[in-house]
Design an enzyme around this catalytic site. Structure first.
Site, short mmCIF file in Angstrom:
data_model
loop_
_atom_site.label_atom_id
_atom_site.label_comp_id
_atom_site.label_asym_id
_atom_site.label_seq_id
_atom_site.Cartn_x
_atom_site.Cartn_y
_atom_site.Cartn_z
N ASP A 499 0.84 -1.19 0.00
CA ASP A 499 0.00 0.00 0.00
C ASP A 499 0.88 1.25 0.00
O ASP A 499 2.09 1.18 0.23
CB ASP A 499 -0.90 -0.02 1.25
CG ASP A 499 -2.09 0.92 1.12
OD1 ASP A 499 -2.43 1.30 -0.01
OD2 ASP A 499 -2.69 1.25 2.16
N GLU A 502 2.54 5.02 -4.15
CA GLU A 502 2.44 5.93 -5.31
C GLU A 502 3.73 6.72 -5.62
O GLU A 502 3.90 7.09 -6.78
CB GLU A 502 1.28 6.92 -5.09
CG GLU A 502 -0.10 6.30 -5.21
CD GLU A 502 -0.42 5.34 -4.07
OE1 GLU A 502 -1.12 4.34 -4.33
OE2 GLU A 502 0.06 5.57 -2.94
N ASP A 671 -9.42 2.98 -2.25
CA ASP A 671 -10.29 3.42 -1.15
C ASP A 671 -11.62 3.94 -1.68
O ASP A 671 -11.89 5.15 -1.71
CB ASP A 671 -9.59 4.49 -0.33
CG ASP A 671 -8.35 3.95 0.36
OD1 ASP A 671 -8.19 2.72 0.42
OD2 ASP A 671 -7.53 4.75 0.85
#
Length: 999
Positions: A499, A502, A671
Site C-alpha cells: 500500500d 504511489e 479506497d
C-alpha cells in the site's frame, strides 16, 4: 489506505451526532492507542505541511497559451532505410517557441515494423545533455521496450500497419491499417511540440471511435468524448474522473462499420445504429511508453497527448479485435499475468480496525459458525508497532500469540496476508527505546531516496517522519528481500499487500529533515475514530429504508444548521486567487512546478506524495519516474518472495501500478466508498484492468469509506463473487460490514459463493489461459460480441470468461434489473443458471429480469461446457471434491469447454493436466492430456437444451449403459441429468483417460 475527510465527502446524507430512535452509528473501532513508544505528547504536523502551491491546471486556465498556435513544428530529413523500417532527422521548422519548456532543436525519428500487427514510432532528442539531465529517456531496465519479432524484416512479411509522413507544412505522420484502409492515427494539420518539460502531439479521430483505457480512474468503461484523462500516480480516495493510483498510458479504439449489400464498409455514426442493419467492428490499440505525468485531451474529433517530459515511444497494435490487441500488447510489451495460487480465488476478509489476534480468531470462528466460506484473513496497519513495517504491536499483536494463531489458521486450510507500506520509519535519535532494525539495516545498505543536495529525503506517512526506499540502489533488492525474510520468520504470511506505493507522503518536501527528535509524530489530519472524527455518516439510502428516523434526523440537523447560521458572521469579500505560474528558463527544468500544469487531483505534484525533486542513486529525479515507484516496489516484493520460496507463486496485491505490473501483482480498486455508484463503477474498473493486463482485480466489497447498509452489502457481496479477487474491507471506526452482520447478507453471500466456489475450476482455467496466451478473464460484452454497436458502452453487466454472464442489480430498492442478451439475433442462446432453462429474451432490447434482494441473475452461454466441483468453506475442500460438468448446448446442439489442473501453487509445476470437452451428435467427449494425477471422481453431468423428445432416455458411458435410476430427463425444461457417476464408475478418477458419454 488514503485518508479523506469522511464527513465532507458525503454531502447528501444526514450527519447527526445524537441518538435518533435507537439508530446511532457508533464508532466501534477507535484509533490504535499504541501508535507511540514514548509517554511524551505526540506532535501533530500542521495542516500546512501538506499544502503546496496554488496551481491552476492548464486546461482550466483562461489565459493559457496554445502551443499549436505558437510552435513551428519540425521538418524531416536524412531518411535512411533500416532493417525493420527507416530512420530520419527532425529539425525545428522555425524559431523556437519555448512555451512550456525549452524546445529541442533536433530529434531522431525511428519507425519499426516490429511484426505483422505491431508498429513502433519512436522520437527522441538527437543529443541528450547528461550533465544537467535536461531530458530523461525512460530506461529499458525499468520498462523494457518491445522488440521486433525474429525475422520481422519488412521484406519478410506483410505488415498490416502502414506508416506515412509529410513535411507539408511541417512534419506529420499517419498510421493506417492496410487490410481495411482505416486511418488509426493521423497528426496532419497539427504541429509536433517537443520541449524538455512538455511534449504534445495530436491525432484526429473519426466520428465512430470508441476509446477505452487510459487509467487509472473511476469512470465508465467507454471514455467520454469531452474529457481530460490525467495519468499521475496519486494517493487519493477514489474521486470520480480524476487520476488515481496507477499509470496505464494505453487505449483501445473500437470502430463500427455498417456492411453494405455489396460488402463495402461504411463508418457508422452513433445516431445511425439500427438493429435491422449489419455491422462489424475493428479495434486497435495504442501504447505510449512514457512514465512522466500525462494528460490526454479527448475531444469528439481528436486526441491530444501531453506529457511533462520523456520521449514519444508509441506502439500501435492493429488487432483487428480486442482479444488480438490485448494478447499482442501483453506478449510484446507488458508481459503475461502470473498464474495465481489456487487459494487466492477464495473469499478474503479484512478491515482497518481488527484490534488483536483474539479478534481475528473470533472472526474465523464467526465465519465458520454461519457456514460462510472464508479463505484468507487480512491485516491492515493495526497489527504494527506504531505503524512501522514488519513489526508487531507487543500488546495487541504479540509475535508468539500470532504464530499460534497462524498455525491454527493454516491447519484449517486458511491463509493470512498483512499490509506493507512503502515508507520506512526513522527512529527518534534521542530515544534509545525507539530503535527500529528495518531502518538501521536499510540505512547501512544506503538505500534511501535523497534530496538534490545529497542528504536523505525525509517525508512523513503513518508512523511519523519516514524515508523511502530507492529501488534503483544497488543493495535495495537484497535489503528488501532480507526484510521480507525476517518478517516471515516472525509470522509466516501467505502473501503481501503493498500500500501507499504511489509513493505517498503526508507533507510537501523533505519535511522531516530537521525534525527527527519529534518522532513519532501524528499526521496533520485526524484518523477516523479519533476524538472529533467519528464516522456518523448514515448509510446511503437511509432516508428511504428508515423514513421515520430520517425525518427526525433531518429536523434535528436543520435546527442545528439554523442555529449555526444565526451566529455566523457575514461572509467576507472574496478576491481572485493568485495562482503560481512558472515561466520557462532556457535549458533548466523546474521539476517541482513545471510550466505546464496537468489536471492533477492533488494540484501541486508534491502534495501527498514524495516531491518531484527527490533524487535516486543514479541522479534520476522522482519527477521522471514517479509513476514507476509502485511498479518497482511490487517488482521487488514479487522477486523477494520468489527468492524466499523459489518454486511457490508469490501473491502480491499492489495499489499503485504501471503498464507491466500485471506480470507480478494483483490489484484492488483502492479506497472506494460505501455507495451504490461505487458498486457500479467497480465493473468498468475491472474491465479496464483486463485491458491493462491485470486480471486479478477486485474492489473493497461493500465499500471502504463510510458506512454500508444491509441492502448495499447484500447486492455487493453477490456482485463481487464473480470478480477474480473477492475481498470485503472497510475503514476504521465505520460500522461492521462482515457478511454475517445481517441475516439477509448471510444468505445472499452463501448463495453467490456457492456458485463461485463450484466454478473455481472454470475460473482457474481462465487464469491459466490468461497466463499462457494473454486472454482476458472478466470481459465486456462488446469484446465478446464485437459486431453489435449497441454494446459499445455496456458496463452494467459483464462476462466471466466466454461462458458466464452476470447481470447485477446496481441501484437501491430495486426488485428487477434490465439486462441485454447479446448475440440472440445471430442464434446465440442463454440459460438461466438457477432454473437451467432457456431464457426468453428479445434481440437488441433490454429484458426485465426478476431480481429480488438476495438474487443475482447469472446466465450460461449456449455452446459452453463448465467444469465444476462441489462448493465448500475452503478452496482446499473444493479441490478434494468430486467433479461435475455443466453442458449448455447451443442452437446446433454443440458445446465446447476446457479444464486445466495442477498443484495450485508451483511456479513451474512438475506435472499438469489439460482436458478438452466437446459435444456433437449427442456425444460428450473428454480428452485428457498431461501427467498430473487428480484423484477426484466424476459425479455428475448436467446437459441443458437436450432434445430427446418423449423417447426413453438411454445414456451410455464408454459403451456401458448407465442405470436408469441415475438418469433423469425433464422434457419441458430439456434438462438431462446424470448423477451418482462416482458410484457407477467405482471411484475411478475423472480424468485418468478419455471417455465418451452418449445419449
Amino acid at each position: 489506505m488514503a485518508y479523506s475527510n469522511f464527513a465532507a465527502w458525503w454531502t447528501n446524507v444526514l450527519l447527526v451526532s445524537l441518538t435518533i430512535n435507537g439508530y446511532y452509528p457508533q464508532p466501534l473501532y477507535a484509533a490504535p492507542s499504541t501508535r507511540t513508544t514514548t509517554a511524551k505528547p505526540v506532535f501533530t504536523m500542521p495542516a500546512s505541511a501538506d499544502q503546496g502551491a496554488l496551481l491552476l491546471p492548464n486546461i482550466k486556465d483562461p489565459d493559457r497559451v496554445n502551443a499549436q498556435d505558437l510552435c513551428p513544428g519540425y521538418l524531416a530529413s536524412d531518411v535512411k532505410e533500416t532493417t525493420h523500417g527507416f530512420s530520419a532527422r527532425l529539425s525545428l521548422a522555425g524559431e523556437a517557441c519555448n512555451v512550456y519548456g525549452t524546445d529541442v532543436e533536433s530529434l531522431d525519428l525511428t519507425v519499426e515494423y516490429q511484426s505483422k500487427d505491431r508498429l513502433n514510432v519512436n522520437i527522441v532528442p538527437t543529443h541528450i545533455d547528461s550533465s544537467n539531465r535536461s531530458h530523461y529517456i525512460l530506461s529499458e531496465d525499468l520498462v523494457p521496450k518491445p522488440k521486433p519479432d525474429e525475422h520481422a524484416k519488412v521484406t519478410d512479411h506483410k505488415p498490416d500497419l502502414d506508416f506515412s509522413w509529410s513535411n507539408e507544412p511541417s512534419f506529420s505522420f499517419k498510421v493506417t491499417r492496410k487490410s481495411t484502409g482505416d486511418v488509426l492515427f493521423d497528426t496532419q494539420g497539427t504541429v509536433l511540440v517537443f520541449e524538455n518539460q512538455f511534449v504534445e502531439f495530436t491525432s484526429s479521430l473519426p466520428q465512430n471511435h470508441n476509446l477505452y483505457g487510459l487509467g487509472e480512474r473511476i469512470h465508465g468503461l467507454r471514455l467520454a468524448k469531452n474529457f481530460t484523462a490525467t495519468i499521475y500516480a496519486a494517493d487519493v480516495g477514489d474521486p470520480v474522473d480524476t487520476n488515481l493510483y496507477g499509470s496505464h498510458p494505453f487505449y483501445l479504439d473500437t470502430r463500427y462499420f455498417e456492411v453494405q449489400e455489396d460488402g463495402e464498409l461504411v463508418p457508422m455514426a452513433d445516431e445511425e445504429h439500427d438493429t435491422s442493419r449489419k455491422y462489424v467492428s475493428y479495434s486497435h490499440g495504442v501504447f505510449l511508453r512514457n512514465a512522466h505525468g500525462h494528460e490526454i485531451l479527448l475531444q469528439p474529433d481528436s486526441l491530444t497527448w501531453r506529457t511533462l517530459g520523456g520521449s514519444i515511444d508509441l506502439y500501435f497494435y492493429s488487432g483487428p479485435s480486442q482479444p488480438e490487441v490485448t494478447k499482442s500488447f501483453q506478449l510484446s510489451a507488458i508481459g503475461l499475468p502470473p498464474l495465481q495460487q489456487y487459494y487466492t480465488f477464495g473469499f478474503h476478509q479484512c478491515r482497518w480496525g481488527y484490534k488483536n489476534w483474539a479478534e481475528l480468531e473470533q472472526l474465523v470462528s464467526d465465519f465458520r459458525k454461519f457456514e460462510i466460506p472464508l479463505e484468507t484473513v487480512w491485516s491492515d496497519i493495526d497489527f504494527m508497532r506504531g505503524y512501522r513495517d514488519f513489526t508487531f504491536d507487543a500488546v495487541n499483536y504479540p509475535i508468539e500469540e500470532g504464530k499460534k494463531f497462524l498455525s491454527g489458521l493454516h491447519e484449517k486450510g486458511l491463509h493470512w496476508i498483512p499490509m506493507v507500506d512503502a515508507a520506512i520509519y526513522i527512529p527518534n535519535p534521542e530515544d534509545p527505546s525507539d530503535a527500529y532494525a528495518t531502518y538501521e539495516r536499510g540505512n547501512a545498505s544506503d538505500v534511501w531516496l535523497r534530496n538534490p543536495d545529497g542528504t536523505v529525503y525525509i517525508g512523513a506517512v503513518w508512523p511519523g517522519y519516514t524515508v523511502f526506499p530507492d529501488l534503483l540502489a544497488a543493495n535495495a533488492q537484497e535489503w528488501w528481500t532480507m526484510e521480507l525474510k525476517e518478517f516471515f520468520e516472525s509470522a509466516p504470511y501467505d502473501g503481501l499487500w503493498i500500500d501507499m506505493n504511489e509513493v505517498s507522503s503526508f507533507c510537501v518536501g523533505s519535511c522531516g529533515s530537521n525534525n527527527l527528535t519529534l518522532n513519532p509524530v501524528h499526521p496533520s489530519f485526524q484518523l477516523p475514530g479519533e476524538p472529533g472524527n467519528v464516522i456518523y455518516d448514515y448509510p446511503e439510502g437511509f432516508n428511504i429504508t428508515n423514513a421515520t428516523e430520517a425525518a427526525s434526523a433531518s429536523s434535528a440537523s436543520s435546527a442545528q444548521e439554523a442555529s449555526k447560521t444565526a451566529t455566523m458572521p457575514p461572509p467576507s469579500t472574496t478576491t481572485s486567487p493568485e495562482y503560481l505560474r512558472t515561466t520557462p528558463t532556457p535549458g533548466v527544468r523546474n521539476v517541482n512546478h513545471p510550466p505546464y500544469v496537468i489536471n492533477h487531483v492533488q494540484g501541486d505534484l508534491a502534495v501527498h506524495a514524495v516531491s518531484p525533486n527527490a533524487t535516486h542513486v543514479d541522479g534520476t529525479l522522482e519527477y521522471d519516474i514517479h509513476n514507476l515507484y509502485g511498479h518497482q516496489l511490487i517488482n521487488a516484493t514479487y522477486h523477494g518472495l520468489l527468492s524466499l520460496f523459489p518454486n511457490k507463486r508469490p501473491f502480491v496485491l499492489g495499489r499503485s501500478t504501471f503498464s507491466g505490473s500485471g506480470k507480478w501483482t494483483a490489484h484492488w480498486g483502492g479506497d472506494n466508498q460505501s455507495r451504490w455508484a461505487y458498486m457500479f463503477f467497480s465493473i468498468p474498473q475491472a474491465l479496464s484492468f483486463s485491458l491493462f493486463g491485470i486480471p486479478m482485480f477486485g474492489v473493497d466489497t461493500c465499500g471502504f469509506n463510510g458506512n454500508s447498509d444491509e441492502e448495499l452489502c447484500n447486492r455487493w457481496m453477490q456482485l463481487s463473487a464473480f470478480f477474480p479477487f473477492y475481498r470485503n474491507h472497510n475503514v476504521l471506526s465505520a460500522i461492521p460490514q462482515e457478511p454475517y452482520i445481517w441475516s439477509s447478507v448471510i444468505e445472499a453471500s452463501k448463495k453467490a459463493m456457492a456458485i463461485r466456489y463450484a466454478l473455481l475450476p472454470y475460473i482457474y482455467t481462465l487464469f491459466h489461459q490468461a497466463h499462457t496466451i494473454g486472454s482476458t478473464v472478466m470481459r465486456a460484452l462488446a469484446w465478446e460480441f464485437p459486431n453489435d454497436p449497441s454494446l459499445a458502452s455496456a458496463d452494467r453487466q459483464f462476462l466471466l470468461g466466454p461462458s458466464l454472464m452476470v447481470v447485477p442489480v446496481l441501484q437501491p430498492q430495486a426488485t428487477t434489473v434490465d439486462g441485454v442478451f447479446p448475440g440472440i439475433a445471430d442464434g446465440e442462446i442463454w440459460y438461466d443458471w438457477y432454473t437451467q432453462t432457456l431464457f426468453d429474451a428479445v434481440a437488441g432490447k433490454n429484458t426485465t429480469i426478476d431480481a429480488p434482494l438476495g438474487h443475482i441473475p447469472v446466465y450460461v452461454r449456449g455452446g459452453s461446457i463448465l467444469p465444476m466441483q462441489e462448493p465448500a468453506l475452503t478452496t482446499r475442500e473444493v479441490r478434494n471434491s468430486p467433479w461435475s460438468l455443466l453442458v449448455a448446448l447451443d442452437g446446433k446442439a454443440k458445446a465446447e469447454g476446457h479444464l486445466y489442473v495442477d498443484d495450485g501453487e508451483s511456479v513451474e509445476p512438475e506435472s499438469t493436466l489439460s482436458v478438452h470437452f466437446t459435444v456433437e451428435n449427442n456425444r460428450l467427449h473428454a480428452v485428457s492430456d498431461g501427467t498430473y494425477e487428480d484423484k477426484n471422481s466424476l459425479d455428475k453431468i448436467t446437459i441443458l437444451g437436450a432434445d430427446l423428445g418423449s423417447s426413453p432416455c438411454h445414456v451410455v458411458l464408454n459403451g456401458q449403459e448407465i442405470p436408469g435410476q441415475l438418469v433423469s430427463y425433464n422434457q419441458t425444461s430439456r434438462v438431462l441429468a446424470v448423477t451418482g457417476l462416482k458410484e457407477f464408475t467405482k471411484g475411478r478418477c475423472a480424468w485418468d483417460e478419455g471417455w465418451v458419454l452418449k445419449w
